[in-house]
Scaffold this active site. Structure first.
Site, PDB file in Angstrom:
ATOM      1  N   GLY A  49      57.528 -21.770   0.151  1.00  0.00           N
ATOM      2  CA  GLY A  49      57.590 -20.551  -0.650  1.00  0.00           C
ATOM      3  C   GLY A  49      58.777 -19.711  -0.218  1.00  0.00           C
ATOM      4  N   ASN A  50      58.646 -18.405  -0.405  1.00  0.00           N
ATOM      5  CA  ASN A  50      59.767 -17.501  -0.136  1.00  0.00           C
ATOM      6  C   ASN A  50      60.296 -17.643   1.289  1.00  0.00           C
ATOM      7  OD1 ASN A  50      60.213 -14.473   1.100  1.00  0.00           O
ATOM      8  ND2 ASN A  50      61.376 -14.846  -0.765  1.00  0.00           N
TER       9      ASN A  50
ATOM     10  N   GLY B  46      55.063 -25.173   4.356  1.00  0.00           N
ATOM     11  CA  GLY B  46      55.230 -24.166   3.309  1.00  0.00           C
ATOM     12  C   GLY B  46      56.553 -24.403   2.618  1.00  0.00           C
TER      13      GLY B  46
ATOM     14  N   LYS C  87      47.664  -3.393   5.185  1.00  0.00           N
ATOM     15  CA  LYS C  87      47.642  -4.644   4.418  1.00  0.00           C
ATOM     16  C   LYS C  87      46.621  -4.515   3.309  1.00  0.00           C
ATOM     17  CE  LYS C  87      49.743  -8.615   4.472  1.00  0.00           C
ATOM     18  NZ  LYS C  87      51.101  -8.889   4.943  1.00  0.00           N
TER      19      LYS C  87
HETATM   20  P1  NAD Z   1      54.543 -17.982  -0.760  1.00  0.00           P
HETATM   21  O1  NAD Z   1      53.321 -17.738  -1.550  1.00  0.00           O
HETATM   22  O2  NAD Z   1      55.881 -17.750  -1.368  1.00  0.00           O
HETATM   23  O3  NAD Z   1      54.536 -19.496  -0.204  1.00  0.00           O
HETATM   24  C1  NAD Z   1      53.467 -20.052   0.487  1.00  0.00           C
HETATM   25  C2  NAD Z   1      53.744 -21.535   0.655  1.00  0.00           C
HETATM   26  O4  NAD Z   1      52.704 -22.091   1.473  1.00  0.00           O
HETATM   27  C3  NAD Z   1      53.745 -22.331  -0.653  1.00  0.00           C
HETATM   28  O5  NAD Z   1      54.754 -23.301  -0.624  1.00  0.00           O
HETATM   29  C4  NAD Z   1      52.374 -23.016  -0.650  1.00  0.00           C
HETATM   30  O6  NAD Z   1      52.371 -24.219  -1.382  1.00  0.00           O
HETATM   31  C5  NAD Z   1      52.229 -23.281   0.844  1.00  0.00           C
HETATM   32  N1  NAD Z   1      50.848 -23.522   1.260  1.00  0.00           N
HETATM   33  C6  NAD Z   1      49.731 -22.837   0.932  1.00  0.00           C
HETATM   34  N2  NAD Z   1      48.651 -23.401   1.506  1.00  0.00           N
HETATM   35  C7  NAD Z   1      49.116 -24.457   2.231  1.00  0.00           C
HETATM   36  C8  NAD Z   1      48.513 -25.432   3.049  1.00  0.00           C
HETATM   37  N3  NAD Z   1      47.195 -25.439   3.272  1.00  0.00           N
HETATM   38  N4  NAD Z   1      49.304 -26.368   3.631  1.00  0.00           N
HETATM   39  C9  NAD Z   1      50.639 -26.388   3.412  1.00  0.00           C
HETATM   40  N5  NAD Z   1      51.260 -25.483   2.643  1.00  0.00           N
HETATM   41  C10 NAD Z   1      50.510 -24.534   2.070  1.00  0.00           C
HETATM   42  O7  NAD Z   1      54.350 -17.124   0.575  1.00  0.00           O
HETATM   43  P2  NAD Z   1      55.468 -16.564   1.552  1.00  0.00           P
HETATM   44  O8  NAD Z   1      55.850 -15.212   1.095  1.00  0.00           O
HETATM   45  O9  NAD Z   1      56.508 -17.600   1.795  1.00  0.00           O
HETATM   46  O10 NAD Z   1      54.593 -16.343   2.872  1.00  0.00           O
HETATM   47  C11 NAD Z   1      54.289 -17.409   3.769  1.00  0.00           C
HETATM   48  C12 NAD Z   1      53.716 -16.833   5.058  1.00  0.00           C
HETATM   49  O11 NAD Z   1      54.658 -15.921   5.605  1.00  0.00           O
HETATM   50  C13 NAD Z   1      52.421 -16.033   4.913  1.00  0.00           C
HETATM   51  O12 NAD Z   1      51.672 -16.195   6.099  1.00  0.00           O
HETATM   52  C14 NAD Z   1      52.905 -14.594   4.821  1.00  0.00           C
HETATM   53  O13 NAD Z   1      51.933 -13.660   5.212  1.00  0.00           O
HETATM   54  C15 NAD Z   1      54.049 -14.646   5.798  1.00  0.00           C
HETATM   55  N6  NAD Z   1      55.039 -13.602   5.624  1.00  0.00           N
HETATM   56  C16 NAD Z   1      55.713 -13.448   4.445  1.00  0.00           C
HETATM   57  C17 NAD Z   1      56.669 -12.456   4.333  1.00  0.00           C
HETATM   58  C18 NAD Z   1      57.511 -12.294   3.090  1.00  0.00           C
HETATM   59  O14 NAD Z   1      58.387 -11.435   3.088  1.00  0.00           O
HETATM   60  N7  NAD Z   1      57.325 -13.106   2.071  1.00  0.00           N
HETATM   61  C19 NAD Z   1      56.900 -11.573   5.396  1.00  0.00           C
HETATM   62  C20 NAD Z   1      56.209 -11.766   6.584  1.00  0.00           C
HETATM   63  C21 NAD Z   1      55.275 -12.776   6.689  1.00  0.00           C
END
Ligand code: NAD
Length: 428
Positions: free
Chosen positions: A221-222, A219, A107
């Protein structure tokens, strides 16, 4: 991010210590796996658009590579810490092992807020990160990917810098690249869809029809967006999402009891997953405090934002209706919250199983890059479904047979696989 007294690395070590006791691991094996094998800390000087220079702090942690090259994302976040990076690299080791892909755990991160950086400044930061670790990462040693606030564009700049330094094309060096430039179809959907493949299997096991269920999501996001897409396609209803409000530096929950509309909310969401609160209210969404998502009358909770969201304090607010928690985020639930959740008999799909779709598809991307032959989206998602489903079934079978909590069963499988690889190599 480590906030206040919460330290994700201590949490990851505590979870590991528990499974080490269950498996009766000897001291050298514990010593090897409680800490990353290697980690890099470095400064990244970046020339800003106004001509000044800012120095950013970057990290890369390689937790364990006994089963294959390290694999793991790079996070851009103002509250990034080395302990978050260490914890996430350890969870990556277990994640790759639980879905049985031949990769280890890594990471990386940078302490920065991309909201405050122009495109060109972000490009220089990405290239600077690579310049600091170009000799310590690579397609056969450590393969980065996007994570919170990093994108396919960031990955492409990083790849370009790596190839410039090494003087050849290495498309398998980094994953999460744009489609058409070495990226895999299905990667964008993979983590969110993977979460829902495991929810579908959990509901089958519990004898519940998806269209009889309601979910609350943290959340937007993605991960959250694609989880919501597939879950609603299966017939489920999402009643709220919560996200970060950059202007107010706090989070809000947006609720519509009849069910949120993904398309409607996507149209008013920025690329960091932040929803425009004024427009959401105009569309009839109620705006509630950030942690209200967890207290909703829902069957399924999908934390898909950050770590430490379901802890001893917040777990008390959970509705008695909750039957399943599917952890889209990494480390959303603390060990003290697990005690409460176990007691209530909630079915937990642990993070390193539920969100393993992303790394599994990243692995598919690497395979396709190495062959220089790309699969169709249906092929990618079909293989992803198979991998996620078989990993879920292996974990839930073990949980049932040995009467283990799902998280413990997933740990037993993944830690055993990593320990076997370390022993077979003669490391311990
Ligand atoms: P992202 O940056 O696309 O989205 C994150 C979301 O969380 C956003 O909507 C943001 O507004 C919200 N957020 C941030 N702080 C917050 C809070 N305090 N309260 C409520 N919402 C909050 O990120 P992502 O890629 O969707 O990743 C989200 C989680 O999933 C992370 O823990 C990441 O490590 C994990 N993850 C992501 C992937 C991937 O492929 N994208 C894979 C495995 C794990």
């Amino acid at each position: 991010m480590a906030r206040g007294s919460f330290n994700p690395f201590e949490m990851a070590q505590k979870q590991f210590d528990g499974v080490a006791d269950t498996l009766g691991l000897d001291q050298p094996t514990r010593d090897l796996l409680r800490w990353p094998m290697r980690e890099y800390h470095f400064n990244i000087p970046v020339r800003m658009d106004d001509g000044s220079v800012r120095v950013f702090r970057g990290f890369r942690s390689q937790h364990n590579d006994a089963r294959g090259p390290c694999k793991g994302g790079i996070r851009f976040h103002p509250q990034e810490t080395i302990d978050t990076v260490r914890a996430l690299s350890m969870w990556m080791t277990w994640k790759c092992a639980v879905v049985d892909i031949p990769l280890g755990g890594g990471k990386g991160g940078v302490i920065c807020d991309p909201h405050d950086l122009s495109e060109r400044e972000q490009e220089r930061l990405c290239r600077g990160w690579i310049r600091q670790v170009a000799r310590n990462v690579g397609p056969l040693s450590d393969v980065p990917a996007p994570d919170v606030m990093t994108s396919p564009q960031h990955m492409l700049w990083m790849l370009d810098e790596f190839e410039t330094i090494h003087g050849a094309k290495y498309p398998g060096f980094i994953t999460g690249k744009p489609v058409g430039l070495g990226g895999s179809l299905g990667r964008t959907e993979a983590t969110g869809y993977g979460v829902v493949y495991t929810i579908r299997e959990a509901l089958k096991e519990l004898g519940i029809r998806p269209d009889d269920t309601v979910a609350a999501v943290q959340g937007f996001g993605n991960v959250a967006q694609y989880a919501i897409q597939l879950y609603t396609q299966l017939g489920g209803t999402v009643i709220c999402v919560s996200c970060w409000d950059q202007a107010e530096q706090t989070s809000y929950t947006y609720r519509k009891k009849s069910g949120i509309s993904l398309e409607e909310l996507l149209a008013i969401t920025d690329r960091y997953g932040g929803i425009d609160k004024g427009k959401a209210q105009d569309l009839g969404y109620e705006r509630l405090p950030g942690d209200a998502w967890l207290a909703q009358d829902a069957d399924i909770l999908i934390p898909a934002a950050l770590e430490n969201q379901i802890n001893a304090e917040t777990a008390q607010k959970m509705s008695p209706r909750v039957k399943v928690i599917a952890e889209g985020a990494n480390g959303p639930t603390t060990p003290d919250a697990d005690v409460i959740i176990k007691d209530r008999g909630v079915f937990v799909i642990p993070d390193f199983l539920a969100n393993a779709g992303g790394v599994t598809c990243s692995y598919f991307e690497q395979v396709q890059c190495n062959m220089n032959y790309f699969w169709t989206k249906d092929e990618v998602l079909g293989k992803l479904d198979q991998k996620m489903t078989s990993a879920f079934i292996a974990v839930s079978d073990l949980a049932r047979k040995r009467k283990l909590f799902m998280r413990d069963a997933a740990y037993v499988i993944s830690v055993s696989r990593v320990v076997d690889a370390c022993r077979a190599r003669g490391w311990v």
